[in-house]
Enzyme design. Structure first.
Site, PDB file in Angstrom:
ATOM      1  N   SER A 252      47.787 -22.181 -81.221  1.00 17.48           N
ATOM      2  CA  SER A 252      46.525 -22.168 -80.815  1.00 17.48           C
ATOM      3  C   SER A 252      46.927 -20.612 -79.734  1.00 17.48           C
ATOM      4  CB  SER A 252      46.505 -23.495 -79.475  1.00 17.48           C
ATOM      5  OG  SER A 252      45.552 -23.228 -78.749  1.00 17.48           O
TER       6      SER A 252
ATOM      7  N   LYS B 297      44.087 -21.846 -84.293  1.00 25.40           N
ATOM      8  CA  LYS B 297      42.892 -22.289 -83.312  1.00 25.40           C
ATOM      9  C   LYS B 297      42.579 -21.065 -82.213  1.00 25.40           C
ATOM     10  CE  LYS B 297      43.647 -25.521 -79.548  1.00 25.40           C
ATOM     11  NZ  LYS B 297      44.100 -26.612 -79.085  1.00 25.40           N
TER      12      LYS B 297
ATOM     13  N   LYS C 194      40.758 -20.225 -78.808  1.00 26.32           N
ATOM     14  CA  LYS C 194      40.004 -20.366 -77.593  1.00 26.32           C
ATOM     15  C   LYS C 194      38.462 -19.575 -77.469  1.00 26.32           C
ATOM     16  CE  LYS C 194      42.925 -23.436 -76.146  1.00 26.32           C
ATOM     17  NZ  LYS C 194      42.781 -24.885 -75.788  1.00 26.32           N
TER      18      LYS C 194
ATOM     19  N   ASP D 266      38.471 -23.915 -79.974  1.00 26.07           N
ATOM     20  CA  ASP D 266      38.342 -24.820 -78.859  1.00 26.07           C
ATOM     21  C   ASP D 266      37.792 -24.539 -77.658  1.00 26.07           C
ATOM     22  OD1 ASP D 266      39.366 -27.028 -77.094  1.00 26.07           O
ATOM     23  OD2 ASP D 266      41.490 -26.785 -77.101  1.00 26.07           O
TER      24      ASP D 266
ATOM     25  N   GLU E 186      36.777 -28.082 -81.332  1.00 25.02           N
ATOM     26  CA  GLU E 186      37.635 -29.070 -80.161  1.00 25.02           C
ATOM     27  C   GLU E 186      36.718 -28.978 -78.829  1.00 25.02           C
ATOM     28  OE1 GLU E 186      41.642 -28.389 -80.168  1.00 25.02           O
ATOM     29  OE2 GLU E 186      42.094 -29.633 -78.621  1.00 25.02           O
TER      30      GLU E 186
ATOM     31  N   ASP F  89      39.389 -33.981 -77.458  1.00 27.82           N
ATOM     32  CA  ASP F  89      40.854 -33.638 -76.995  1.00 27.82           C
ATOM     33  C   ASP F  89      40.709 -34.310 -75.598  1.00 27.82           C
ATOM     34  OD1 ASP F  89      42.857 -32.841 -75.386  1.00 27.82           O
ATOM     35  OD2 ASP F  89      42.836 -30.715 -75.914  1.00 27.82           O
TER      36      ASP F  89
ATOM     37  N   LYS G 176      47.358 -36.241 -77.802  1.00 22.89           N
ATOM     38  CA  LYS G 176      48.678 -35.490 -77.037  1.00 22.89           C
ATOM     39  C   LYS G 176      48.932 -36.938 -76.327  1.00 22.89           C
ATOM     40  CE  LYS G 176      46.144 -31.158 -76.120  1.00 22.89           C
ATOM     41  NZ  LYS G 176      45.478 -30.467 -74.959  1.00 22.89           N
TER      42      LYS G 176
ATOM     43  N   GLY H 287      49.016 -30.020 -78.079  1.00 20.57           N
ATOM     44  CA  GLY H 287      50.161 -29.520 -77.195  1.00 20.57           C
ATOM     45  C   GLY H 287      49.747 -29.069 -75.840  1.00 20.57           C
TER      46      GLY H 287
END
Ligand code: OSB
Ligand code: MG
Length: 366
Positions: A135, A161, A163, A188, A213, A238, A262, A290
């Site tokens: 990420s 991933k 952000k 995400d 996400e 998430d 998670k 995570g």
């Protein structure tokens, strides 16, 4: 198993570089570690609550308070017959899944150790290695992002991933997609958008992303469902998924096609298993998320990710991605896009206790 002694600690771990998401930046992780002592065995877990309530309402302070005032005093000196039965006695406490998860996961480590078994197979894990991604936080500019992504691809991560947030989305993602046409990429948003941004979110469809996400609010299943109908790219939830009940709601409404699990966010391993089992039955792919864990939380995540329904790469990067020095031995390393599941008893890694002592900023003992 009688719980003879409990130590709760907060340690301060300096991230190698700041980790920025749409809701804020983390420079230094305040990691809460729980240690349970029982008949010569020592079990460990990590509470993943954040430094601020940007991801969830739980913070280091709320978790510390729930653990020290309500849960740990009820565990000390008690005989634990089964982890689920003991955890049931804390159902009256509404919410606070991260605080509860820390207790459940330490009890499971203890139980697995008492049975001389790795946590992984003890909870139904089957795989010896798990697929991992990375990420990548928001970067100051596109060049830095491209360099970071390139280095992670070089390292062998099996998906990247990115952000995103408003203003750092279509152009930024398009640039990375052009540079790395064959790399599995996802994004995400950590709830940074609303349906007013539909046009922007639809533009992301052109980049062949594995998933988007949590684009919308953490408690909005209806708008996620409306958005999913407008997108070809699967939505992954998430923040919205806090229990198997939330997954059922999301699945029935069509709010997502993929689920990030998670254990901290959903209250522990047993809740994670329930979500995993439901998703496996419904053909919904899951992966392990995570929370910038130390090696302790990472060991629990790796064990969970060894369950058969975890078909997509998890946010379980190697220790070196986060820390100059992790607190476990051996630390987690990546090879060919995979992280090995420890085979020792319980979480299967030793804790560097001298280092933990040096990093400790507060502790409570029972
Ligand atoms: O949304 O998945 C998230 C880190 C902190 C809070 C929320 C998230 C994240 C990450 C990091 O994406 C994943 C990792 O631990 O590497
Ligand atoms: Mg996320």
């Amino acid at each position: 198993m009688n719980i003879d002694r409990i130590v709760l600690r907060e340690i301060k771990m300096q991230l190698k570089e700041p980790f920025e998401i749409s809701s804020g930046v983390c420079y230094e992780r305040r990691v809460i570690l729980l240690t349970l002592f029982s008949d010569g065995l020592v079990a460990w877990s990590e509470c993943v609550a954040g430094e601020d309530p940007g991801y969830s309402y739980e913070t280091c302070e709320t978790a510390w308070s729930i653990l020290t005032q309500l849960i740990l005093p009820q565990i000390i000196g008690k005989e634990i017959v089964s982890t689920p039965a003991r955890m049931k006695t804390f159902d009256w406490i509404k919410g606070h899944p991260m605080a509860k998860a820390a207790v459940e996961m330490a009890l499971l480590d203890l139980e697995a150790k008492a049975h001389n078994r790795p946590l992984s197979t003890f909870i139904g894990g089957e795989n010896q290695k798990v697929k991992v991604g990375v990420s990548v936080g928001l970067q100051p500019n596109d060049d830095e992002l491209a360099n970071k992504v390139g280095a992670f691809i070089e390292k062998g991560y099996s998906r990247i991933k990115l952000k995103i947030k408003p203003g750092r989305d279509v152009e930024m993602v398009g640039n990375i997609r052009n540079l790395y046409p064959d790399t599995p990429i996802m994004v995400d948003a950590n709830s940074a958008y609303t349906l007013k941004d539909l046009d922007i979110l639809k533009e992301l469809d052109q980049f062949d992303l594995m998933m988007i996400e949590q684009p919308l609010a953490y408690d909005d299943y209806l708008d996620h469902s409306r958005l999913q109908q407008e997108l070809n790219t699967p939505i992954c939830l998430d923040e919205s998924i806090r229990s198997v009940r939330d997954v059922k709601l999301a699945a029935e409404l069509g709010s997502c096609r993929i689920v990030n699990i998670k254990p901290g966010r959903v209250g522990g391993i047993s809740s994670s298993q329930a979500i995993h089992d439901y998703c496996l039955k419904k053909d919904i792919p899951v992966w392990c998320g995570g929370m910038l864990e130390s090696g302790v939380g990472r060991a629990h995540n790796v064990a969970l990710a060894s369950l058969p329904g975890f078909v997509l790469p998890g946010d379980i990067s190697e220790s070196q991605r986060y820390w100059a020095e992790d607190i476990v031995d051996p630390e987690f390393t990546i090879s060919n896009g995979l992280v090995e599941v420890p085979t020792g008893n319980g979480i299967g890694v030793a804790i560097l206790e001298d280092l933990v002592d040096r990093l400790t900023v507060q502790s409570a003992e029972y």
